[in-house]
Design an enzyme around this catalytic site. Structure first.
Site, PDB file in Angstrom:
ATOM      1  N   GLU A 146       0.812  -1.225   0.000  1.00 41.65           N
ATOM      2  CA  GLU A 146       0.000   0.000   0.000  1.00 41.65           C
ATOM      3  C   GLU A 146       0.842   1.270   0.000  1.00 41.65           C
ATOM      4  O   GLU A 146       0.825   2.040   0.969  1.00 41.65           O
ATOM      5  CB  GLU A 146      -0.956  -0.001   1.196  1.00 41.65           C
ATOM      6  CG  GLU A 146      -2.006  -1.086   1.133  1.00 41.65           C
ATOM      7  CD  GLU A 146      -3.077  -0.954   2.219  1.00 41.65           C
ATOM      8  OE1 GLU A 146      -2.880  -0.181   3.174  1.00 41.65           O
ATOM      9  OE2 GLU A 146      -4.103  -1.636   2.096  1.00 41.65           O
ATOM     10  N   CYS A 156      11.253  16.334   2.499  1.00 43.98           N
ATOM     11  CA  CYS A 156      12.643  16.299   2.975  1.00 43.98           C
ATOM     12  C   CYS A 156      13.586  16.970   1.979  1.00 43.98           C
ATOM     13  O   CYS A 156      13.183  17.344   0.877  1.00 43.98           O
ATOM     14  CB  CYS A 156      13.077  14.859   3.236  1.00 43.98           C
ATOM     15  SG  CYS A 156      13.510  13.954   1.743  1.00 43.98           S
ATOM     16  N   GLU A 297      -6.410  -7.978   0.022  1.00 41.85           N
ATOM     17  CA  GLU A 297      -6.652  -7.950   1.468  1.00 41.85           C
ATOM     18  C   GLU A 297      -8.088  -7.572   1.755  1.00 41.85           C
ATOM     19  O   GLU A 297      -8.600  -6.600   1.206  1.00 41.85           O
ATOM     20  CB  GLU A 297      -5.797  -6.870   2.151  1.00 41.85           C
ATOM     21  CG  GLU A 297      -4.340  -7.114   2.204  1.00 41.85           C
ATOM     22  CD  GLU A 297      -3.626  -6.003   2.986  1.00 41.85           C
ATOM     23  OE1 GLU A 297      -4.284  -5.208   3.682  1.00 41.85           O
ATOM     24  OE2 GLU A 297      -2.394  -5.937   2.880  1.00 41.85           O
ATOM     25  N   PRO A 348      -5.589  -6.494  17.682  1.00 42.88           N
ATOM     26  CA  PRO A 348      -7.045  -6.735  17.754  1.00 42.88           C
ATOM     27  C   PRO A 348      -7.682  -7.092  16.414  1.00 42.88           C
ATOM     28  O   PRO A 348      -8.860  -7.452  16.381  1.00 42.88           O
ATOM     29  CB  PRO A 348      -7.608  -5.393  18.246  1.00 42.88           C
ATOM     30  CG  PRO A 348      -6.473  -4.487  18.496  1.00 42.88           C
ATOM     31  CD  PRO A 348      -5.248  -5.084  17.912  1.00 42.88           C
ATOM     32  N   HIS A 349      -6.944  -7.015  15.325  1.00 43.96           N
ATOM     33  CA  HIS A 349      -7.531  -7.176  13.983  1.00 43.96           C
ATOM     34  C   HIS A 349      -8.116  -8.577  13.762  1.00 43.96           C
ATOM     35  O   HIS A 349      -7.531  -9.571  14.160  1.00 43.96           O
ATOM     36  CB  HIS A 349      -6.450  -6.906  12.939  1.00 43.96           C
ATOM     37  CG  HIS A 349      -6.989  -6.524  11.595  1.00 43.96           C
ATOM     38  ND1 HIS A 349      -7.584  -7.427  10.750  1.00 43.96           N
ATOM     39  CD2 HIS A 349      -7.009  -5.331  10.954  1.00 43.96           C
ATOM     40  CE1 HIS A 349      -7.946  -6.798   9.635  1.00 43.96           C
ATOM     41  NE2 HIS A 349      -7.614  -5.522   9.738  1.00 43.96           N
TER      42      HIS A 349
HETATM   43  C1  GAL Z   1      -3.945  -2.653   5.290  1.00 44.77           C
HETATM   44  C2  GAL Z   1      -2.477  -3.029   5.333  1.00 44.77           C
HETATM   45  C3  GAL Z   1      -2.234  -4.263   6.182  1.00 44.77           C
HETATM   46  C4  GAL Z   1      -2.971  -4.136   7.484  1.00 44.77           C
HETATM   47  C5  GAL Z   1      -4.434  -3.929   7.202  1.00 44.77           C
HETATM   48  C6  GAL Z   1      -5.293  -3.857   8.438  1.00 44.77           C
HETATM   49  O1  GAL Z   1      -4.119  -1.334   4.917  1.00 44.77           O
HETATM   50  O2  GAL Z   1      -1.980  -3.260   4.037  1.00 44.77           O
HETATM   51  O3  GAL Z   1      -0.864  -4.424   6.389  1.00 44.77           O
HETATM   52  O4  GAL Z   1      -2.443  -3.065   8.189  1.00 44.77           O
HETATM   53  O5  GAL Z   1      -4.585  -2.729   6.509  1.00 44.77           O
HETATM   54  O6  GAL Z   1      -6.636  -3.613   8.127  1.00 44.77           O
HETATM   55 ZN    ZN Z   2      11.653  12.902   0.860  1.00 44.43          ZN
END
Ligand code: GAL
Ligand code: ZN
Length: 660
Positions: A146, A156, A297, A348-349
């Site tokens: 992402e 920077c 995902e 918690p996910h």
């Molecule tokens: C996404 C990310 C994952 C995880 C997920 C949780 O945005 O790519 O690594 O953080 O969210 O919902």
């Molecule tokens: Zn930079």
């Protein structure tokens, strides 16, 4: 590209011992997981100290998974550089618009334009590609994770230098830049490129040209990084490459995916926002047209981190999500994540398996997905998703323009989604396309909410119209130049003449009690609006009350075999919704759009094409059931029942596959 439908999960074997990994593999088989995505945060496991690279752990896991029928999507670990990268090197860190310097400890904290980072990223990428690129289990690659999901433009020192180089490359001379940006304003005039600031803190706003250009610069740079990684991987592996992207992030997906092999996206939409999920399917399917996309995902039940959590999906919804993904052109449906993490900030996910190795609340739904996947697989593999007749252009560049000029909190994604939702609810099959999408095969092209239309886009759309297409332009669309300035030839530049109108003025119509009427329906008008006087065009919508009484907000102009429809304003409230639907309905019918059903809201029909036959995959998404009219007799291929033309009802969360 693949000969199966994938059902996968993000896997972090680097967090667990061998016994757990063994248990994971057995549980994955039970859950029907046939692909694991790995490695995107494991840089310090792969290279604990600078130049001490050891990938044997991952090679071993990939082999073990493969022996058990589970394939791998391997990632580059670049969103989380190890501590040795930034320790004592603050100049390598990401700096935001307020000058805040990020720190190690989370992710995306480094400046991805930093030369040293790029060098190390190339090195680890090459090492991984060499080590695993030809393992039989590796069926794909994911770059990073992402890009730009937590951060946008970096301010920077490195970026400053690169910005100046980028400007010089783009404008050639500083005079060209001064002219393009109108820098006589507020004594902004620059004598050399290295005087041009980054859009950091100032007492009031920056010049729009500077802000928008910096966003584009940043998007080009992250794509340069992505493509650099892809090129390295290709030297050592034939497996196709993707990136798990999204439409929230500060990236230009069209340019990024142009040089990647397949599209994939991440989504955590709740059931109430099922339309946002469907929007994604319709968008990513068309980012690499003709190639299946991946849902890389999604949560099995709910997303969560230390500071927030979503509500669990109702039972049944996950299966509908997955069925819709496959039906709409997806090759894979994958979870974040396989095993709940015991540490970090996302413990918690929701996941498939808990940290202690037991099924989670979402597990039964995962089993249902797997059952459905097996049922659908033969029918999906034999057919392909139909091209829609209606294309709605979505543009990340357009999103960047609106970020610079949101006026009253306009949000491109929100506006677009609302527009999309309406088309969806009308049962019109739709493709969410990019600026450069080939328009052949479409009957209606919609271009809402794009401040700036490139010459190339206008040229393609005009050719499309001349060949018989209907182009609906607006609201908002066309009022700014490439440099994010105002046109000086006509309010909407070339568009005015092309569409047979003179745009008299553009102004925020909201709050002026303006009412628009078209097709015998009236509604209040909203948003920044364009008010037209016909110059050859026919007036279809008239402003009945307010500051521009008697003028047009909707016009139609015949060009070649087709027509250009200018929609200058956004009808609002309930009456506005009705009016907009009437307008869309009128032009869809007028253009002969046939890929459309009367499916009830909350249920979808995904049309597919086989060799000499058509397939409809019908999925109820809202858990309330629904119905649709079958145009002819058909065969329910899952139950092997003959169906008569006419109304067919669909149970809550049910999916059906009908062959015609
Ligand atoms: C996404 C990310 C994952 C995880 C997920 C949780 O945005 O790519 O690594 O953080 O969210 O919902
Ligand atoms: Zn930079």
């Amino acid at each position: 590209m693949w000969n199966k439908l994938y059902h996968g999960a993000a896997y972090y074997p680097e967090l667990w011992n061998d016994t757990v990994i063994e248990q994971d593999i057995q549980l994955m088989k039970e859950a029907g997981i046939n692909v694991a995505r790995m490695g995107e945060f494991a840089w310090s496991k792969m290279e604990p100290h600078e130049d001490e690279i050891d990938l044997s752990f991952f090679v071993d896991v990939i082999k073990r998974l493969f022996e058990n029928g589970i394939e791998t999507v391997m990632c580059t670990p670049t969103p989380t550089p190890p501590i040795w990268m930034t320790d004592g090197h603050p100049e390598r860190l990401f700096v935001d618009g307020e000058g805040k310097v990020m720190s190690h400890g989370s992710r995306q904290h480094i400046c991805t334009n930093n030369a040293y980072f790029r060098k190390r990223a190339a090195k680890i990428t090459e090492a991984i590609a060499k080590a695993v690129g030809n393992l039989p289990g590796v069926i794909g690659w994911q770059l990073d994770n992402e890009f730009k999901c937590h951060v946008a433009e970096c301010m920077c020192g490195t970026c400053k230098t690169l910005w100046h180089e980028w400007l010089e490359e783009k404008y050639g001379t500083i005079e060209n830049l001064n002219d393009a940006w109108g820098t006589d304003i507020w004594s902004e005039y620059y004598h050399s490129f290295d005087q041009v600031p980054q859009p950091v803190s100032t007492p009031f706003l920056h010049n729009s040209s500077l802000s928008t250009n910096y966003r584009i610069f940043s998007m080009e740079k992250i794509n340069e990084f992505a493509h650099e990684q892809a090129d390295i991987i290709r030297k050592h592996s034939k497996a196709p490459i993707t990136h798990n992207s999204g439409t929230f992030f500060s990236v230009d997906n069209e340019q990024m995916f142009e040089k990647l092999d397949f599209a994939s996206f991440d989504t955590y939409a709740s059931q109430e926002n099922a339309f946002a999920y469907l929007f994604n399917c319709d968008l990513w399917r068309n980012l690499k047209q003709g190639k299946d996309y991946w849902v890389m995902e999604t949560s099995t039940s709910y997303a969560a981190s230390l500071e927030s959590n979503a509500s669990p999906h109702p039972n049944g919804y996950l299966r509908s999500e997955a069925a819709a993904a496959y039906a709409l052109g997806g090759a894979a449906f994958c979870y974040w994540l396989w095993r709940q993490q015991r540490a970090g900030c996302e413990q918690p996910h929701g996941s498939v398996i808990s940290s202690w190795g037991k099924p989670t609340v979402g597990f039964a739904n995962v089993l249902e997905v797997e059952k459905m996947r097996k049922e659908l697989e033969p029918f999906i593999l034999e057919t392909k998703a139909s091209q829609a007749e209606v294309a709605i252009t979505h543009s990340d560049i357009g999103k960047a323009f609106m970020k610079t000029e949101p006026l009253q909190n306009m949000d491109y994604r929100g506006l677009f989604m609302d527009f999309y939702k309406r088309v969806l609810s009308m049962g019109i099959h739709r493709d969410v396309t990019q600026e450069g999408t080939d328009l052949s095969g479409y009957k209606v092209l919609m271009t809402p909410f794009l401040y700036y239309l490139s010459d190339e886009y206008i040229k393609n759309a005009t050719e499309f119209v001349e060949a018989g297409g209907t182009w609906i332009v607006g609201p908002i669309t066309g009022g700014r130049t490439r440099e994010h300035t105002i046109h000086t030839d006509a309010a909407l530049g070339k568009l005015d003449e092309l569409a047979g109108v003179e745009t008299l003025y553009t102004y925020p119509i909201e709050g002026t009690n303006s009412v628009g009427k078209a097709f015998d329906k009236s509604a209040p008008l909203s948003l920044w609006s364009s008010i037209f006087e016909p110059k050859g065009a026919e007036v279809v919508g008239v402003i009945e009350e307010g500051l521009s009484e008697g003028k047009a907000f909707l016009t139609e102009y015949k060009r070649g075999e087709g027509k250009i429809v200018m929609l200058g304003s956004l009808p609002t409230e309930e009456a506005g919704d009705e009016l907009l639907k009437t307008i869309i309905d009128h032009y869809a019918a007028d253009a002969g759009v046939a890929l459309r059903t009367d499916v009830t809201e909350g249920t979808i029909v995904a049309p597919r094409e086989g060799n000499g036959y058509k397939l409809w995959v019908i999925v109820n998404m809202d858990g309330k059931g629904g119905s649709v009219t079958l145009p002819t007799n058909g065969l329910d291929v899952l139950t092997k029942t003959e169906l008569n033309e006419g109304q067919l009802s669909v149970d809550p969360y049910e999916y059906k596959v009908i062959q015609f």
